[in-house]
Scaffold this active site. Structure first.
Site, PDB file in Angstrom:
ATOM      1  N   ASP A   2      -5.641  -6.215  -6.540  1.00  0.00           N
ATOM      2  CA  ASP A   2      -6.100  -5.555  -4.891  1.00  0.00           C
ATOM      3  C   ASP A   2      -6.892  -6.938  -4.714  1.00  0.00           C
ATOM      4  O   ASP A   2      -7.338  -7.569  -4.763  1.00  0.00           O
ATOM      5  CB  ASP A   2      -7.043  -4.529  -4.968  1.00  0.00           C
ATOM      6  CG  ASP A   2      -6.594  -4.242  -3.332  1.00  0.00           C
ATOM      7  OD1 ASP A   2      -6.019  -4.776  -3.200  1.00  0.00           O
ATOM      8  OD2 ASP A   2      -7.356  -2.750  -3.172  1.00  0.00           O
ATOM      9  N   ASP A 100      -0.885  -7.230  -0.514  1.00  0.00           N
ATOM     10  CA  ASP A 100      -1.362  -7.469  -1.479  1.00  0.00           C
ATOM     11  C   ASP A 100      -2.083  -7.043  -2.613  1.00  0.00           C
ATOM     12  O   ASP A 100      -2.651  -7.102  -3.111  1.00  0.00           O
ATOM     13  CB  ASP A 100      -2.411  -7.574  -0.075  1.00  0.00           C
ATOM     14  CG  ASP A 100      -2.823  -6.030   0.271  1.00  0.00           C
ATOM     15  OD1 ASP A 100      -1.895  -5.513  -0.322  1.00  0.00           O
ATOM     16  OD2 ASP A 100      -4.227  -5.754   1.187  1.00  0.00           O
ATOM     17  N   GLU A 101      -0.983  -6.351  -3.512  1.00  0.00           N
ATOM     18  CA  GLU A 101      -1.466  -4.792  -4.003  1.00  0.00           C
ATOM     19  C   GLU A 101      -0.090  -5.753  -5.027  1.00  0.00           C
ATOM     20  O   GLU A 101       0.656  -5.443  -5.016  1.00  0.00           O
ATOM     21  CB  GLU A 101      -1.810  -4.308  -3.934  1.00  0.00           C
ATOM     22  CG  GLU A 101      -2.684  -4.105  -3.377  1.00  0.00           C
ATOM     23  CD  GLU A 101      -3.199  -2.448  -2.908  1.00  0.00           C
ATOM     24  OE1 GLU A 101      -3.582  -1.468  -4.153  1.00  0.00           O
ATOM     25  OE2 GLU A 101      -3.267  -1.827  -1.735  1.00  0.00           O
TER      26      GLU A 101
END
Length: 350
Positions: A2, A100-101
């Site tokens: 993350d 974003d992960e």
């Protein structure tokens, strides 16, 4: 994996003078009278109580001297793509989860006697050296445990939960740490069932959860006990398309709402056709002054890409709110249960 405060971190990467400052990404605050919400913010801004999803007007009251920036998605995506390529090089199986992960299955690599924490640190180092951003990594025997672990020591964290440690790690955590437990489910668990921690959920009879939540109840029970068999999927398949608009001023005239719906439908339909998708569920979201929010949906018997049908159902779902005396603050529209197809199918309303 993350990425930490990703949008804000990208802006700091672009302009280092923003480092350690309260950077807030989202709508224009307009001196505290702005509409819309906070997309994300730097950790410096979070010290003032600013959070993702918070009304931008509320964020301005908490942090009037913050640096407010509009999102630059194209720029963020370019950085995300570079990071995802780094991650793919380490993964036996890979699943990107938003911008974003990501989940990495490294079972084969670990079985070759590579220490999992050393591998995670190597990934973190490469991302920082090549891109200049930090990330938090959680390591666990399944996706749920790894995801929860990734949030455990943010920012720039690394948390390893071995199979033997799963229950002792999960048990004391608040139940909302589980993926899929949002505000509404949390309220039912807390208020009606007196379930506050993951341990409480693990000890609650699964059959009772099944009666309340259906299959989701069984899934929640399993996750609370550290069981999650969902695989890391290398091929991403989009499940929905959505868009929404926050009005500059609350709207009383429902004709404006219907015209706005038509604009949203047109926008989504272009994306639908471009992606060669069919949809099977139509969802509307409406928020009134005072932030009371409602969603309604209707499922078709067969998938379609018919714009007229989407608009027809959207108007039908909105109709029940015409008599609401409150003004409308936000309108959203979403097409769900997407499938790929090269041809159009006939539509049957369910």
């Amino acid at each position: 994996m993350d990425l930490d405060a990703f949008y804000a971190s990208c802006e700091i990467l672009r302009n280092p003078e923003l480092k350690d400052k309260a950077v807030i990404i989202g709508a224009d605050p307009k001196g505290g009278k702005g509409r819309g919400v906070v997309s994300t913010c730097s950790y410096a801004a979070r010290k003032f109580g600013v959070k993702s999803g918070m009304p931008i007007s509320r964020a301005y009251k908490l942090c009037p001297n913050g640096i407010y920036l509009r999102p630059d998605i194209k720029y963020y995506k370019g950085i995300s793509d570079q990071i995802m390529e780094i991650l793919r090089s380490y993964a036996d199986k890979f699943e990107q989860w938003g911008i974003d992960e990501a989940f990495l299955d490294v079972t084969e690599s670990i079985s070759n006697k590579i220490n999992p924490t050393e591998l995670a640190q190597k990934i973190k180092n490469e991302i920082f050296e090549k891109i200049g951003l930090t990330c938090s990594i959680g390591i666990g025997p399944n996706k749920q445990v790894a995801k929860i672990a990734s949030d455990f020591q943010k920012p720039d964290g690394l948390t390893y939960v071995s199979p033997e440690q799963v229950r002792s790690f999960l048990d004391p955590l608040p139940v909302e740490k589980i993926i899929g437990i949002g505000p509404k489910t949390k309220k039912i668990l807390n208020k009606k069932l007196n379930i506050e921690t993951i341990a409480d959920l693990a000890n609650y009879p699964p059959e009772k959860l099944n009666k309340i939540f259906g299959k989701m109840g069984i899934d929640l029970s399993n996750v609370a006990r550290g069981i999650d068999n969902s695989p890391v999927q290398e091929d991403y398949k989009r499940k929905s398309l959505g868009t929404e608009v926050t009005f500059d001023e609350d709207i009383e005239d429902f004709e404006i709402i219907y015209k706005t719906l038509e604009l949203l439908v047109n926008k989504l339909h272009k994306s639908l056709i471009k992606g060669r998708y069919l949809y099977q569920v139509v969802v509307i979201k409406i928020r009134f002054e005072g932030f009371s929010t409602y969603t309604r949906q209707q499922k078709l018997k067969t998938p379609t890409n018919d714009k007229k049908v989407a608009l027809q159902i959207g108007k039908k779902l909105l109709k029940e709110f015409e008599s609401n005396p409150k003004k409308v603050r936000l309108l959203g529209f979403r097409l769900v249960d997407l499938s790929e197809s090269k041809h159009v199918q006939k539509t049957l309303l369910n």
